[in-house]
Design a protein around this motif. Sequence first.
Motif, short mmCIF file in Angstrom:
data_model
loop_
_atom_site.label_atom_id
_atom_site.label_comp_id
_atom_site.label_asym_id
_atom_site.label_seq_id
_atom_site.Cartn_x
_atom_site.Cartn_y
_atom_site.Cartn_z
N ILE A 44 54.59 -33.19 120.43
CA ILE A 44 53.66 -32.30 119.71
C ILE A 44 54.37 -31.01 119.31
CG2 ILE A 44 51.54 -30.94 119.93
CD1 ILE A 44 50.56 -33.07 121.93
N GLU A 45 55.20 -30.47 120.20
CA GLU A 45 55.80 -29.14 120.02
C GLU A 45 57.29 -29.25 119.73
OE1 GLU A 45 54.71 -24.94 120.21
OE2 GLU A 45 53.49 -26.73 120.47
N LYS A 46 57.72 -30.27 119.01
CA LYS A 46 59.15 -30.51 118.82
C LYS A 46 59.86 -29.39 118.05
CE LYS A 46 58.03 -33.57 114.95
NZ LYS A 46 58.15 -34.96 114.43
N ASP A 47 59.10 -28.66 117.22
CA ASP A 47 59.71 -27.57 116.48
C ASP A 47 59.08 -26.22 116.82
OD1 ASP A 47 61.46 -29.25 115.02
OD2 ASP A 47 59.79 -29.83 113.72
N GLY A 48 58.29 -26.18 117.87
CA GLY A 48 57.59 -24.95 118.21
C GLY A 48 58.39 -24.04 119.12
N GLU A 49 57.78 -22.87 119.39
CA GLU A 49 58.46 -21.88 120.23
C GLU A 49 58.64 -22.36 121.66
OE1 GLU A 49 56.50 -18.14 120.04
OE2 GLU A 49 56.81 -17.87 117.89
N ALA A 50 57.74 -23.26 122.10
CA ALA A 50 57.80 -23.72 123.49
C ALA A 50 58.76 -24.90 123.68
CB ALA A 50 56.39 -24.12 123.95
N SER A 61 50.73 -27.50 125.80
CA SER A 61 50.92 -26.63 126.96
C SER A 61 50.30 -27.24 128.22
CB SER A 61 50.29 -25.26 126.68
OG SER A 61 50.38 -24.41 127.80
N THR A 62 49.12 -27.82 128.06
CA THR A 62 48.43 -28.43 129.20
C THR A 62 49.21 -29.64 129.72
OG1 THR A 62 46.30 -27.72 128.29
CG2 THR A 62 46.25 -29.44 129.97
N LEU A 63 49.66 -30.48 128.79
CA LEU A 63 50.43 -31.67 129.18
C LEU A 63 51.71 -31.27 129.91
CD1 LEU A 63 50.04 -33.72 125.87
CD2 LEU A 63 49.15 -34.41 128.12
N ASN A 64 52.40 -30.27 129.40
CA ASN A 64 53.66 -29.85 130.01
C ASN A 64 53.43 -29.27 131.41
OD1 ASN A 64 56.64 -29.05 129.84
ND2 ASN A 64 55.64 -27.09 130.25
N TYR A 65 52.40 -28.43 131.55
CA TYR A 65 52.15 -27.80 132.85
C TYR A 65 51.85 -28.88 133.90
CZ TYR A 65 50.70 -24.22 136.18
OH TYR A 65 50.64 -23.40 137.27
N TYR A 66 50.96 -29.81 133.54
CA TYR A 66 50.59 -30.87 134.48
C TYR A 66 51.80 -31.76 134.77
CZ TYR A 66 47.90 -34.84 136.37
OH TYR A 66 47.40 -35.85 137.16
N GLY A 67 52.51 -32.12 133.70
CA GLY A 67 53.67 -33.00 133.89
C GLY A 67 54.72 -32.35 134.76
#
Length: 637
Positions: A550-556, A518-524
């Motif tokens: 990291i989140e390839k199969d997650g809800e995000a 989540s942190t990486l995505n927000y910053y990116g």
Amino acid sequence: MRRVFFTWVLSLGMAALCACSSAPSKKTDVEAPVLTAADSAVIKKAVEAKAEKPKVEVDLEAAHEFFFLAKNMEMRGDQRQADFFWKQAYKADPTSRYLGFGVAERLVAAGEDSLALVEAKKASQLKGKRTAAQYALLARLYVKAGEVDSCRKYFVLGLDSSRYQDMGLLYDYSLFLEMVRDEKELVRVYDLLLPKVNYLSTLFQRQLSLLLDMGRDSAVVELFGKAHEATGDKQMLLQKVRGLMAMKRFKEAVAVVDTLTSAKPEDEEMTIMVLPSMAGDSAYAFARKKYYEDGVRTPAVLCFIGQYEYDVGMMDSAKVHLLASVDKLQGQPKYANRAYLGLVNIFASEQNLAQAIKYAEKSDSVSNGDTRMLLASVYALADKYDKAFPLLDSLMKFWENWKPLPGVVDSTNLVQMKNEAQIKYLQVLDIYSRALIGEALDLEKDLKADSAKKARALDNRTRAENMLETFFAKDSSYNRVRLSMAMNLERLKRYDESFRQFEYLIKLTDFSPHERASTLNYYGYSLIELNRSTAEVEKGYKLVLEALAIEKDGEAKDAYLDSKAWGLYRLGRFDEAYQAMQLIDSKKMSRDDVFWEHMGAIQEALGLKKDARKSYNKLKKLNPKHPAVLKFFGKKK
């Protein structure tokens, strides 16, 4: 007269011998030894020792007659005559140990303790059967006389004689030991006495107090165990388990609890008590065994089962068990609150905020305000800021001005209390700042927001920033708070300050995988959206790819794919951007104006004007005044 005459004759004989020995004799070289005064004294003592003691006159027939008369009077209830005949019997046979102690006993009954002690001492020198009762009488008389050593001697003799079966003597001995403060021996005597009186409460409490004062924790545990075995009182067993737990004798405590087979309150409490000493899976299995197999079917045990299931992600089972237990725990606020808190988290994770609020309010009602911050958080999560902010204002004021009570003088406790107060204050700052940011975000998304609402959103973010700065001035180790600060600064368009915080955060290793993604995505995404330079966009794109990995199969995943597509769009790689957008589940994003903005822009860049128009129309329905809509349809802001 014979005896006197014999002694006189013997004296004459001795005199004659002496006279003969003084006659002239033959001369020899060795002279006869001369007796000294000391020699004479020794001889005299030896002669006196061998002298015959005066005989005691005994009239057994009279003694028997008086004894039977005494017994007869006792049966008639005439104690005065009975006492008289006892004395006459003893007078007739002064060699009888039995009669001597009998007279002493009656003197005691008459209140003649001093005379009774004299007679008992005299009787104790006589031959005859030695009984526990005789020793007991001497012990009690010596107690009254204040002769401590003799008391102890005869108590021990009496108890040894009775093989410690004389309860009255044991009790009297315990009173004596209390008087002389011999606590070690008193503990031993109470240990013998308690089973005989079925662990009488007063004696039990005294023994317990002694053992606690002496620091004999193991003996305390054994005492409770013995009391339970004798009386069947579950409270005693409960205290035993508590003691075992306090001494960290966890296996023994679990072994005791494993024998429980009823649903009494004590069984429930003991079961719950030992569970934290076991590993998670073992505790869960043990709780299920006690509940489903051993009959400890109580709501508190079921609540524990539900709590464990929530902790390991078994949400469906957790919800069933917590709901089944919660209504039956009304008289047990400690356990009820655990169920409430579990249900708050479950319903919040399901976005069932009405139910989350319901159980948060119930928790607040039984916790004396300890969960008020949770309630404020749930109100804020449900956008009920009119309820959240008053609670937070009250909490802020309380913890800002907290002072210890005047009676607290212990420095260690004072330091601990101050630390706890600061933690509470920081928690309020964290929750309050997030609530302000949450309301600001809602206001910013409000398409009908007027200037006043926009100003309120800005004011909220500014207030949140001040709170976060205050938080960091006191403790800068909370990285989740740092993340809130970084995101809020980005929304305040203080980009460089925001990005410095993000740079610090992405180097940390203590985030969970979900938090890190989540942190990486927000910053990116922030770097991509700002679009200040190609280098920053490329950096943002790489950060988003890392989040996706990291989140390839997650809800995000869909949100991160959108970020990836937008990065490709900014880099001019429109075909790849469109391919990424088509991987997204558009049904999930049907109410997301950012998704339709990106889709329309990418389609327009590819020359897919018809498709772009459809996307912008969907965006227009969501946000008619969106800048992208106005630009595409040729309208001014």
